[in-house]
Design a protein around this motif. Structure first.
Motif, mmCIF file in Angstrom:
data_model
loop_
_atom_site.group_PDB
_atom_site.id
_atom_site.type_symbol
_atom_site.label_atom_id
_atom_site.label_comp_id
_atom_site.label_asym_id
_atom_site.label_seq_id
_atom_site.Cartn_x
_atom_site.Cartn_y
_atom_site.Cartn_z
ATOM 1 N N SER A 199 0.860 -1.179 0.000
ATOM 2 C CA SER A 199 0.000 0.000 0.000
ATOM 3 C C SER A 199 0.896 1.228 0.000
ATOM 4 O O SER A 199 1.677 1.438 0.928
ATOM 5 C CB SER A 199 -0.908 0.001 1.233
ATOM 6 N N TRP B 124 3.042 11.421 2.442
ATOM 7 C CA TRP B 124 2.829 10.028 2.840
ATOM 8 C C TRP B 124 2.669 9.905 4.349
ATOM 9 O O TRP B 124 1.764 9.225 4.829
ATOM 10 C CB TRP B 124 3.997 9.168 2.356
ATOM 11 N N LEU C 152 -6.274 7.569 -2.968
ATOM 12 C CA LEU C 152 -5.943 8.964 -3.234
ATOM 13 C C LEU C 152 -7.052 9.896 -2.764
ATOM 14 O O LEU C 152 -8.228 9.545 -2.806
ATOM 15 C CB LEU C 152 -5.707 9.171 -4.733
ATOM 16 N N SER D 290 -3.141 2.041 -4.095
ATOM 17 C CA SER D 290 -3.137 3.441 -3.684
ATOM 18 C C SER D 290 -4.547 3.935 -3.422
ATOM 19 O O SER D 290 -5.466 3.666 -4.196
ATOM 20 C CB SER D 290 -2.487 4.323 -4.756
ATOM 21 N N ASP E 180 0.435 5.333 -1.013
ATOM 22 C CA ASP E 180 -0.500 6.362 -1.456
ATOM 23 C C ASP E 180 0.170 7.608 -2.000
ATOM 24 O O ASP E 180 -0.510 8.485 -2.546
ATOM 25 C CB ASP E 180 -1.424 6.762 -0.299
#
Length: 217
Positions: free
Chosen positions: A116, A125, A162, A160, A118
């Motif tokens: 994972s 982050w 978002l 991801s 992002d």
């Protein structure tokens, strides 16, 4: 049962070391792993064997975060699962701590690791993970662990999540990183900015129609 069999997801623990604001407080578990409702190792293996006999071909280990599960137990479990004739055995993590056990997991028969990730920006982050900037170094450590997994021979995927307000900033670097190292990238979802919809924890999913053309490009 017709069509594709579902993926079996096994929640190993509820600890992940992060506080991502969009995640459910209890992780993906319906009960606390380690409670009286959790299955022991032998019972869990017996259940998986029955499900494999019934047609399940793919198992994913999740949490919490398997990186915080005792590594010797994790390797032993993967070894037993890999002997059940699965087509795909994977694990999902967002921690660099999984790096120390990756060679053993690969040898035991795990084929895929999903990370994972992002953001490619360390500061954003850490904010997205709900941790302090004193832990920004973990972002670089995670990126190095991703590349280490790829070098070992794993099929590596990136997941991801978002934010609607920053997806145009976050997505291109993620695409470039995944393309450069031949990683699979999946945008799990685009969500509204936390706290902007009037009901914290509710209606987080953003409408994709406004992002469709941008993402296609």
């Amino acid at each position: 049962m017709r069509g594709k069999f579902p993926q079996l997801r096994i929640v190993l623990n509820t600890t992940c070391g992060k506080r991502c604001p969009y995640c459910r407080p209890s992780g993906e578990a319906s009960c606390l792993v380690g409670s009286e409702d959790a299955l022991g190792h032998e019972d869990l293996c017996a259940c998986v064997r029955e499900l494999v006999a019934g047609g399940i071909r793919e198992v994913r280990l999740t949490g919490g975060d398997p990186a915080f599960y005792p590594h010797p137990k994790l390797v032993r479990f993967v070894d037993e699962l890999s002997k059940m004739g699965l087509d795909r055995l994977s694990l999902v993590t967002r921690s660099h701590k999984i790096g120390t056990v990756l060679p053993s997991l690969f040898k035991a028969g795990m084929s895929n690791v999903t990370f994972s990730l992002d953001s490619m920006d360390a500061k954003r982050w850490t904010a997205g993970c709900g941790i302090g900037e004193d832990r920004m170094w973990e972002h670089e450590a995670l990126v190095k662990t991703i590349l280490y997994a790829k070098a070992i021979g794993f099929d590596v995927s990136l997941n991801s999540v978002l934010l609607s307000s920053t997806c145009e900033i976050e997505l291109p670097p993620l695409v470039e990183f995944a393309s450069r190292w031949k990683l699979k990238l999946k945008v799990e979802e685009i969500i509204r900015d936390i706290g902007t919809n009037g009901r914290e924890g509710s209606f987080l999913h953003a409408n994709l129609s406004s992002h469709k053309e941008k993402m296609r490009r």
